[in-house]
Motif scaffolding. Structure first.
Motif, PDB file in Angstrom:
ATOM      1  N   CYS A 119       0.892  -1.015  -0.076  1.00  0.00           N
ATOM      2  CA  CYS A 119       0.000   0.097  -0.016  1.00  0.00           C
ATOM      3  C   CYS A 119       0.781   1.216  -0.127  1.00  0.00           C
ATOM      4  N   LYS A 120       0.641   2.227  -1.022  1.00  0.00           N
ATOM      5  CA  LYS A 120       1.352   3.321  -0.858  1.00  0.00           C
ATOM      6  C   LYS A 120       1.546   3.950   0.242  1.00  0.00           C
ATOM      7  N   TYR A 121       0.523   4.158   1.167  1.00  0.00           N
ATOM      8  CA  TYR A 121       0.354   5.235   2.118  1.00  0.00           C
ATOM      9  C   TYR A 121       0.887   4.554   3.494  1.00  0.00           C
ATOM     10  N   CYS A 122       1.282   3.193   3.404  1.00  0.00           N
ATOM     11  CA  CYS A 122       1.359   2.498   4.621  1.00  0.00           C
ATOM     12  C   CYS A 122       2.421   3.085   5.525  1.00  0.00           C
TER      13      CYS A 122
ATOM     14  N   ARG B 102       8.973  -6.532  -0.015  1.00  0.00           N
ATOM     15  CA  ARG B 102       9.577  -7.341  -1.025  1.00  0.00           C
ATOM     16  C   ARG B 102      10.478  -8.546   0.142  1.00  0.00           C
ATOM     17  N   LEU B 103      10.630  -8.370   1.242  1.00  0.00           N
ATOM     18  CA  LEU B 103      11.446  -9.300   1.990  1.00  0.00           C
ATOM     19  C   LEU B 103      10.274  -9.436   3.326  1.00  0.00           C
ATOM     20  N   ILE B 104       9.558 -10.592   3.288  1.00  0.00           N
ATOM     21  CA  ILE B 104       8.622 -10.671   4.402  1.00  0.00           C
ATOM     22  C   ILE B 104       9.075 -11.858   5.439  1.00  0.00           C
ATOM     23  N   PHE B 105       9.237 -11.664   6.639  1.00  0.00           N
ATOM     24  CA  PHE B 105       9.514 -12.489   7.691  1.00  0.00           C
ATOM     25  C   PHE B 105       8.359 -13.283   8.393  1.00  0.00           C
TER      26      PHE B 105
ATOM     27  N   ASP C  18      -0.709  -6.797   7.372  1.00  0.00           N
ATOM     28  CA  ASP C  18      -1.943  -7.502   7.326  1.00  0.00           C
ATOM     29  C   ASP C  18      -1.669  -9.059   7.659  1.00  0.00           C
ATOM     30  N   PRO C  19      -2.490  -9.502   8.762  1.00  0.00           N
ATOM     31  CA  PRO C  19      -2.499 -10.998   9.122  1.00  0.00           C
ATOM     32  C   PRO C  19      -2.764 -11.910   7.939  1.00  0.00           C
ATOM     33  N   TYR C  20      -3.408 -11.414   6.857  1.00  0.00           N
ATOM     34  CA  TYR C  20      -4.164 -12.194   5.931  1.00  0.00           C
ATOM     35  C   TYR C  20      -3.531 -11.898   4.707  1.00  0.00           C
ATOM     36  N   GLN C  21      -2.236 -11.479   4.554  1.00  0.00           N
ATOM     37  CA  GLN C  21      -1.741 -11.357   3.334  1.00  0.00           C
ATOM     38  C   GLN C  21      -1.409 -12.769   2.725  1.00  0.00           C
ATOM     39  N   PRO C  22      -0.977 -12.682   1.261  1.00  0.00           N
ATOM     40  CA  PRO C  22      -1.135 -13.950   0.579  1.00  0.00           C
ATOM     41  C   PRO C  22      -0.354 -15.027   1.219  1.00  0.00           C
ATOM     42  N   ILE C  23       0.763 -14.759   1.839  1.00  0.00           N
ATOM     43  CA  ILE C  23       1.365 -16.091   2.378  1.00  0.00           C
ATOM     44  C   ILE C  23       0.780 -16.519   3.301  1.00  0.00           C
ATOM     45  N   GLU C  24      -0.179 -16.093   3.994  1.00  0.00           N
ATOM     46  CA  GLU C  24      -0.714 -16.722   4.822  1.00  0.00           C
ATOM     47  C   GLU C  24      -1.537 -18.088   4.682  1.00  0.00           C
ATOM     48  N   ARG C  25      -1.967 -17.868   3.187  1.00  0.00           N
ATOM     49  CA  ARG C  25      -2.487 -19.029   2.744  1.00  0.00           C
ATOM     50  C   ARG C  25      -1.643 -20.412   2.911  1.00  0.00           C
ATOM     51  N   ARG C  26      -0.531 -20.448   2.847  1.00  0.00           N
ATOM     52  CA  ARG C  26       0.366 -21.352   2.958  1.00  0.00           C
ATOM     53  C   ARG C  26       1.139 -21.569   4.521  1.00  0.00           C
ATOM     54  N   ALA C  27       1.495 -20.428   5.277  1.00  0.00           N
ATOM     55  CA  ALA C  27       1.988 -20.335   6.464  1.00  0.00           C
ATOM     56  C   ALA C  27       0.949 -20.526   7.520  1.00  0.00           C
ATOM     57  N   GLN C  28      -0.167 -20.282   7.157  1.00  0.00           N
ATOM     58  CA  GLN C  28      -1.105 -20.286   8.368  1.00  0.00           C
ATOM     59  C   GLN C  28      -0.969 -19.893  10.012  1.00  0.00           C
ATOM     60  N   ILE C  29      -0.171 -18.926  10.000  1.00  0.00           N
ATOM     61  CA  ILE C  29       0.432 -18.430  11.207  1.00  0.00           C
ATOM     62  C   ILE C  29      -0.766 -17.826  11.841  1.00  0.00           C
ATOM     63  N   THR C  30      -1.416 -16.937  11.213  1.00  0.00           N
ATOM     64  CA  THR C  30      -2.747 -16.188  11.891  1.00  0.00           C
ATOM     65  C   THR C  30      -3.875 -17.413  12.337  1.00  0.00           C
TER      66      THR C  30
ATOM     67  N   ALA D  66      -8.149   1.728  -6.137  1.00  0.00           N
ATOM     68  CA  ALA D  66      -7.573   0.817  -5.371  1.00  0.00           C
ATOM     69  C   ALA D  66      -6.374   0.065  -5.758  1.00  0.00           C
ATOM     70  N   ARG D  67      -6.392  -0.600  -6.890  1.00  0.00           N
ATOM     71  CA  ARG D  67      -5.133  -1.083  -7.564  1.00  0.00           C
ATOM     72  C   ARG D  67      -4.205  -0.199  -7.596  1.00  0.00           C
ATOM     73  N   LEU D  68      -4.042   1.254  -7.773  1.00  0.00           N
ATOM     74  CA  LEU D  68      -3.143   2.245  -7.835  1.00  0.00           C
ATOM     75  C   LEU D  68      -2.598   2.110  -6.565  1.00  0.00           C
ATOM     76  N   LEU D  69      -3.542   2.168  -5.357  1.00  0.00           N
ATOM     77  CA  LEU D  69      -3.081   2.534  -3.984  1.00  0.00           C
ATOM     78  C   LEU D  69      -2.629   1.366  -3.335  1.00  0.00           C
ATOM     79  N   GLU D  70      -3.136   0.224  -3.550  1.00  0.00           N
ATOM     80  CA  GLU D  70      -3.110  -1.064  -2.771  1.00  0.00           C
ATOM     81  C   GLU D  70      -2.826  -2.293  -3.893  1.00  0.00           C
ATOM     82  N   PRO D  71      -1.754  -2.146  -4.523  1.00  0.00           N
ATOM     83  CA  PRO D  71      -1.424  -2.940  -5.808  1.00  0.00           C
ATOM     84  C   PRO D  71      -1.699  -4.486  -5.682  1.00  0.00           C
ATOM     85  N   ARG D  72      -1.414  -5.173  -4.576  1.00  0.00           N
ATOM     86  CA  ARG D  72      -1.454  -6.358  -4.280  1.00  0.00           C
ATOM     87  C   ARG D  72      -2.543  -6.888  -3.254  1.00  0.00           C
ATOM     88  N   ALA D  73      -3.420  -5.928  -2.861  1.00  0.00           N
ATOM     89  CA  ALA D  73      -4.294  -6.342  -2.032  1.00  0.00           C
ATOM     90  C   ALA D  73      -5.773  -6.700  -2.588  1.00  0.00           C
ATOM     91  N   PRO D  74      -6.616  -7.348  -2.243  1.00  0.00           N
ATOM     92  CA  PRO D  74      -7.883  -7.899  -2.957  1.00  0.00           C
ATOM     93  C   PRO D  74      -8.760  -6.872  -3.391  1.00  0.00           C
TER      94      PRO D  74
END
Length: 367
Positions: free
Chosen positions: A72-75, A114-117, A146-158, A212-220
């Motif tokens: 998100c551009k404003y994060c 670009r680097l998510i832990f 975001d606790p539900y960013q895409p990697i959560e589908r696989r990691a399931q930490i949330t 929304a796509r401009l502001l939050e390029p990879r959000a639903p």
């Protein structure tokens, strides 16, 4: 894989790494995504004591991930990656702690997306730490990332954290997300809601998919987020729409707020809230670049607004609060106040009847 490093201009030597910087240096590669790398992060705690002056009502926060894919551009949370940067000194010598310094430039705002832990052993840590706190204290899940960013589908930490809360009674939990992935966990959310106080905030900054796509390029897409609110409400979960941040000259007008509130009402949202943009130094380069590219006529206004302050003025904030209140009254929505974030006065999503309110028409700032 995107290159996140930048060559040093001067020979430097790392000081002994401590705290989160040491953990980041020891992190191991976990997975790859498009232009994104994921690393494991061995943390000692998952429950963070809130020290935010802006969020005085909040006692604790949980962020299962460090960094966020949505970009998100404003994060405002991009600065949190800077804590993982090793401190350096400009003299001769070698690292003394046995850890080679990472080549990642953590002070580059782009590194945040670009680097998510991935925080390891999160559920076990939460189980231990909940025993030490007062259940009446508010806990927010997803304040910085975001606790539900895409990697959560696989990691399931949330999901693993929600499984812990589902076994508890009497806690007060709020969740903030932009993702429809939260629908996956409705079974757990229903159980948590039955035994605890639970409120879900789904952030939707605009119903306009193009913006929304401009502001939050990879959000639903916004429509998918509204659908998530509808499904949560149908499951009996208190869930509302968080329209923040309101962007000067773009979404800070009554027409834009009414558009959000109308859609929030249509999906049965428990409440509606929206607050003005604040622009900390870490997010200025990214957001102002967005303004320069897509809204060049607003550059002078932003330069003036944020010349000497990160936050909006009191008068501007008060004006927006009135507009939000008007939108809520028009569409029968509760307002979510900052000092009652979990709506504990009325936990069950009650809504007020719509009111007819007549106001002067305003100039449309964004089609």
């Amino acid at each position: 894989m995107a290159k996140l490093s930048s060559p040093s201009l001067f020979p430097i030597v790392n000081q002994p790494l401590i705290g989160i910087a040491r953990m980041a240096a020891a992190a191991e590669h976990a997975d790859d995504g498009h232009l994104i790398e994921f690393r494991t992060l061995e943390v000692r705690s998952i429950l963070n004591k809130s020290v935010s002056k802006r969020l005085r009502w909040l006692a604790y926060s949980i962020n299962p991930y460090r960094g966020c894919e949505f970009g998100c551009k404003y994060c405002y949370a991009r600065y949190t990656h800077e804590f993982m940067a090793p401190k350096t000194v400009a003299n001769e010598g070698k690292p003394t702690d046995g850890l080679a310094s990472t080549a990642t430039n953590f002070r580059d705002p782009v590194s945040f997306e670009r680097l998510i832990f991935l925080k390891q052993n999160a559920a076990w840590l939460l189980e231990q730490e909940l025993k030490k706190i007062d259940p009446a204290m508010e806990i927010a899940l997803g304040t910085a990332t975001d606790p539900y960013q895409p990697i959560e589908r696989r990691a399931q930490i949330t999901r693993s954290l929600l499984e812990v809360f589902a076994r508890k009674t009497g806690y007060r939990l709020g969740i903030v997300t932009k993702s429809r992935l939260i629908e996956r966990d409705i079974d757990l959310l229903m159980e948590i809601s039955r035994r605890n106080t639970l409120v879900v905030h789904v952030t939707i900054t605009t119903p306009n998919a193009k913006l929304a796509r401009l502001l939050e390029p990879r959000a639903p897409r916004p429509d998918l987020r509204f659908q998530a609110v509808k499904r949560l409400r149908e499951a009996g979960i208190v869930a509302g729409v968080f329209g923040s941040p309101l962007l000067p000259g773009i979404t800070d007008n009554q027409k834009a707020l009414d558009s959000l509130a109308r859609r929030a009402s249509a999906v049965g949202a428990s409440f509606f809230a929206a607050h003005p943009l604040f622009l900390k130094p870490c997010s200025r380069p990214t957001y102002l670049s967005f303004v320069r590219e897509h809204f060049p006529s607003l550059q002078a206004d932003y330069a003036k607004r944020f010349a000497n302050a990160d936050f909006a003025s009191r008068s501007y904030s008060a004006k927006l609060a009135e507009m939000v209140g008007l939108a809520c009254r028009r569409y029968g929505l509760r307002q979510r106040w900052s000092d009652d974030a979990l709506l504990t006065t009325s936990q069950h999503g009650r809504r007020t009847p719509p009111q007819r309110v007549v106001v002067p028409s305003q100039e449309k700032l964004f089609a």
